[in-house]
Design a protein around this motif. Structure first.
Motif, PDB file in Angstrom:
ATOM      1  N   LYS A   7      46.543  40.177  35.867  1.00  0.00           N
ATOM      2  CA  LYS A   7      47.921  40.509  35.493  1.00  0.00           C
ATOM      3  C   LYS A   7      47.990  41.029  34.054  1.00  0.00           C
ATOM      4  O   LYS A   7      48.694  42.004  33.762  1.00  0.00           O
ATOM      5  CB  LYS A   7      48.804  39.265  35.652  1.00  0.00           C
ATOM      6  N   GLU A   8      47.257  40.390  33.147  1.00  0.00           N
ATOM      7  CA  GLU A   8      47.287  40.793  31.745  1.00  0.00           C
ATOM      8  C   GLU A   8      46.592  42.139  31.532  1.00  0.00           C
ATOM      9  O   GLU A   8      47.040  42.963  30.720  1.00  0.00           O
ATOM     10  CB  GLU A   8      46.640  39.706  30.883  1.00  0.00           C
ATOM     11  N   ILE A   9      45.501  42.366  32.243  1.00  0.00           N
ATOM     12  CA  ILE A   9      44.810  43.662  32.165  1.00  0.00           C
ATOM     13  C   ILE A   9      45.759  44.765  32.633  1.00  0.00           C
ATOM     14  O   ILE A   9      45.878  45.815  31.989  1.00  0.00           O
ATOM     15  CB  ILE A   9      43.524  43.657  33.013  1.00  0.00           C
ATOM     16  N   CYS A  10      46.440  44.509  33.758  1.00  0.00           N
ATOM     17  CA  CYS A  10      47.374  45.498  34.302  1.00  0.00           C
ATOM     18  C   CYS A  10      48.508  45.784  33.324  1.00  0.00           C
ATOM     19  O   CYS A  10      48.886  46.947  33.120  1.00  0.00           O
ATOM     20  CB  CYS A  10      47.937  45.011  35.639  1.00  0.00           C
ATOM     21  N   HIS A  11      49.054  44.742  32.725  1.00  0.00           N
ATOM     22  CA  HIS A  11      50.138  44.919  31.745  1.00  0.00           C
ATOM     23  C   HIS A  11      49.653  45.758  30.559  1.00  0.00           C
ATOM     24  O   HIS A  11      50.337  46.693  30.124  1.00  0.00           O
ATOM     25  CB  HIS A  11      50.645  43.553  31.274  1.00  0.00           C
ATOM     26  N   GLN A  12      48.462  45.440  30.041  1.00  0.00           N
ATOM     27  CA  GLN A  12      47.904  46.174  28.901  1.00  0.00           C
ATOM     28  C   GLN A  12      47.650  47.646  29.250  1.00  0.00           C
ATOM     29  O   GLN A  12      47.873  48.532  28.431  1.00  0.00           O
ATOM     30  CB  GLN A  12      46.597  45.504  28.454  1.00  0.00           C
ATOM     31  N   ALA A  13      47.205  47.886  30.493  1.00  0.00           N
ATOM     32  CA  ALA A  13      46.878  49.250  30.919  1.00  0.00           C
ATOM     33  C   ALA A  13      48.096  50.021  31.415  1.00  0.00           C
ATOM     34  O   ALA A  13      48.021  51.240  31.595  1.00  0.00           O
ATOM     35  CB  ALA A  13      45.823  49.208  32.025  1.00  0.00           C
ATOM     36  N   GLY A  14      49.204  49.299  31.670  1.00  0.00           N
ATOM     37  CA  GLY A  14      50.407  49.959  32.179  1.00  0.00           C
ATOM     38  C   GLY A  14      50.305  50.339  33.641  1.00  0.00           C
ATOM     39  O   GLY A  14      50.826  51.371  34.069  1.00  0.00           O
ATOM     40  N   VAL A  15      49.603  49.501  34.430  1.00  0.00           N
ATOM     41  CA  VAL A  15      49.478  49.740  35.876  1.00  0.00           C
ATOM     42  C   VAL A  15      49.868  48.469  36.620  1.00  0.00           C
ATOM     43  O   VAL A  15      49.986  47.398  36.021  1.00  0.00           O
ATOM     44  CB  VAL A  15      48.032  50.152  36.264  1.00  0.00           C
ATOM     45  N   ASN A  16      50.065  48.572  37.943  1.00  0.00           N
ATOM     46  CA  ASN A  16      50.381  47.366  38.711  1.00  0.00           C
ATOM     47  C   ASN A  16      49.118  46.783  39.347  1.00  0.00           C
ATOM     48  O   ASN A  16      48.067  47.431  39.362  1.00  0.00           O
ATOM     49  CB  ASN A  16      51.478  47.641  39.749  1.00  0.00           C
ATOM     50  N   ARG A  17      49.253  45.582  39.885  1.00  0.00           N
ATOM     51  CA  ARG A  17      48.089  44.877  40.445  1.00  0.00           C
ATOM     52  C   ARG A  17      47.463  45.640  41.613  1.00  0.00           C
ATOM     53  O   ARG A  17      46.248  45.641  41.782  1.00  0.00           O
ATOM     54  CB  ARG A  17      48.477  43.464  40.891  1.00  0.00           C
ATOM     55  N   SER A  18      48.286  46.288  42.417  1.00  0.00           N
ATOM     56  CA  SER A  18      47.731  47.023  43.557  1.00  0.00           C
ATOM     57  C   SER A  18      46.835  48.170  43.083  1.00  0.00           C
ATOM     58  O   SER A  18      45.817  48.472  43.717  1.00  0.00           O
ATOM     59  CB  SER A  18      48.852  47.538  44.466  1.00  0.00           C
ATOM     60  N   THR A  19      47.198  48.788  41.958  1.00  0.00           N
ATOM     61  CA  THR A  19      46.353  49.842  41.392  1.00  0.00           C
ATOM     62  C   THR A  19      45.021  49.267  40.939  1.00  0.00           C
ATOM     63  O   THR A  19      43.963  49.870  41.152  1.00  0.00           O
ATOM     64  CB  THR A  19      47.066  50.532  40.206  1.00  0.00           C
ATOM     65  N   PHE A  20      45.060  48.085  40.315  1.00  0.00           N
ATOM     66  CA  PHE A  20      43.823  47.427  39.898  1.00  0.00           C
ATOM     67  C   PHE A  20      42.905  47.244  41.105  1.00  0.00           C
ATOM     68  O   PHE A  20      41.720  47.598  41.063  1.00  0.00           O
ATOM     69  CB  PHE A  20      44.116  46.071  39.255  1.00  0.00           C
ATOM     70  N   TYR A  21      43.460  46.700  42.211  1.00  0.00           N
ATOM     71  CA  TYR A  21      42.629  46.393  43.371  1.00  0.00           C
ATOM     72  C   TYR A  21      42.241  47.643  44.181  1.00  0.00           C
ATOM     73  O   TYR A  21      41.364  47.576  45.038  1.00  0.00           O
ATOM     74  CB  TYR A  21      43.303  45.331  44.240  1.00  0.00           C
ATOM     75  N   LEU A  22      42.858  48.770  43.890  1.00  0.00           N
ATOM     76  CA  LEU A  22      42.380  50.035  44.446  1.00  0.00           C
ATOM     77  C   LEU A  22      41.049  50.429  43.815  1.00  0.00           C
ATOM     78  O   LEU A  22      40.200  51.049  44.447  1.00  0.00           O
ATOM     79  CB  LEU A  22      43.391  51.149  44.164  1.00  0.00           C
ATOM     80  N   HIS A  23      40.889  50.059  42.537  1.00  0.00           N
ATOM     81  CA  HIS A  23      39.693  50.428  41.771  1.00  0.00           C
ATOM     82  C   HIS A  23      38.594  49.364  41.820  1.00  0.00           C
ATOM     83  O   HIS A  23      37.415  49.706  41.813  1.00  0.00           O
ATOM     84  CB  HIS A  23      40.067  50.672  40.302  1.00  0.00           C
ATOM     85  N   TYR A  24      38.968  48.102  41.825  1.00  0.00           N
ATOM     86  CA  TYR A  24      37.997  47.013  41.656  1.00  0.00           C
ATOM     87  C   TYR A  24      38.292  45.860  42.613  1.00  0.00           C
ATOM     88  O   TYR A  24      39.445  45.605  42.954  1.00  0.00           O
ATOM     89  CB  TYR A  24      38.041  46.465  40.217  1.00  0.00           C
TER      90      TYR A  24
END
Length: 199
Positions: A34-51
């Motif tokens: 959640k904190e990585i996503c907030h810092q990067a300006g993306v949502n959690r689903s975007t994170f899990y699309l990549h990793y």
């Protein structure tokens, strides 16, 4: 690179940079998705699309940092690999200031990421980062010195782990000591006769 590839690359780069920024403030184990996503300006689903996991992001981030580092002297690296079989045996020493100084400066400038890698070697697969060094440089050197193949993994472990131990201790000191001092220590440990030759 098409538009979708560019967007994917830019999002990944933002997450790499977000992780680096967060590692400057806290240890890896305290950084949630959640904190990585907030810092990067993306949502959690975007994170899990990549990793799949944070460890995947860390591996990608370290690879990005390694590529940045290697881009500093690509020609020397190619020359070293090309000339390995023809160089004189006494010249087959890669622990010189020419290689150590940029390496140590890069660690100093990215110490939070390196420290995270050392503190979480299993999840971050730190051991795989030295595979190319062992395969393409250390193993051919040991072969030139007639070290039996069965003995080489032990020599390589001693060589690599010794340098890593010095770097870890330097990181524990928050890289307070000068890069030149650490380079000198590594040289004198790996090449003890080098110091005596200069006197």
């Amino acid at each position: 690179m098409n538009k979708s590839e560019s967007k994917y690359f830019n999002t990944a780069l933002r997450m790499n940079e977000a992780l680096i920024a967060l590692l400057e403030k806290k240890d890896l184990e305290y950084i949630p998705v959640k904190e990585i996503c907030h810092q990067a300006g993306v949502n959690r689903s975007t994170f899990y699309l990549h990793y799949e996991t944070i460890a995947d992001l860390v591996n990608e981030t370290l690879e990005m940092i390694n590529q940045r580092f290697l881009s500093y002297f690509p020609q020397q690296e190619e020359e070293v690999l090309e000339n390995m079989g023809t160089r004189e045996r006494e010249d087959l020493v890669l622990v010189t200031r020419e290689y150590l100084l940029p390496y140590l400066r890069f660690i100093r400038d990215n110490k939070k990421v390196y420290w995270a890698a050392f503190r979480n070697p299993g999840s971050m697969q730190t051991h795989t980062r030295y595979g190319e060094l062992k395969q393409h440089i250390l193993s051919p050197i040991l072969e030139r010195f007639d070290i039996p193949a069965a003995h080489r993994p032990y020599y390589m472990a001693y060589y690599v782990e010794g340098i890593i131990a010095i770097v870890k201790e330097w990181l524990r000191q928050d890289c307070a000591d000068e890069v030149e001092m650490i380079a000198g220590i590594i040289e004198s440990c790996v090449r003890p006769s080098h110091r005596n030759d200069e006197k």
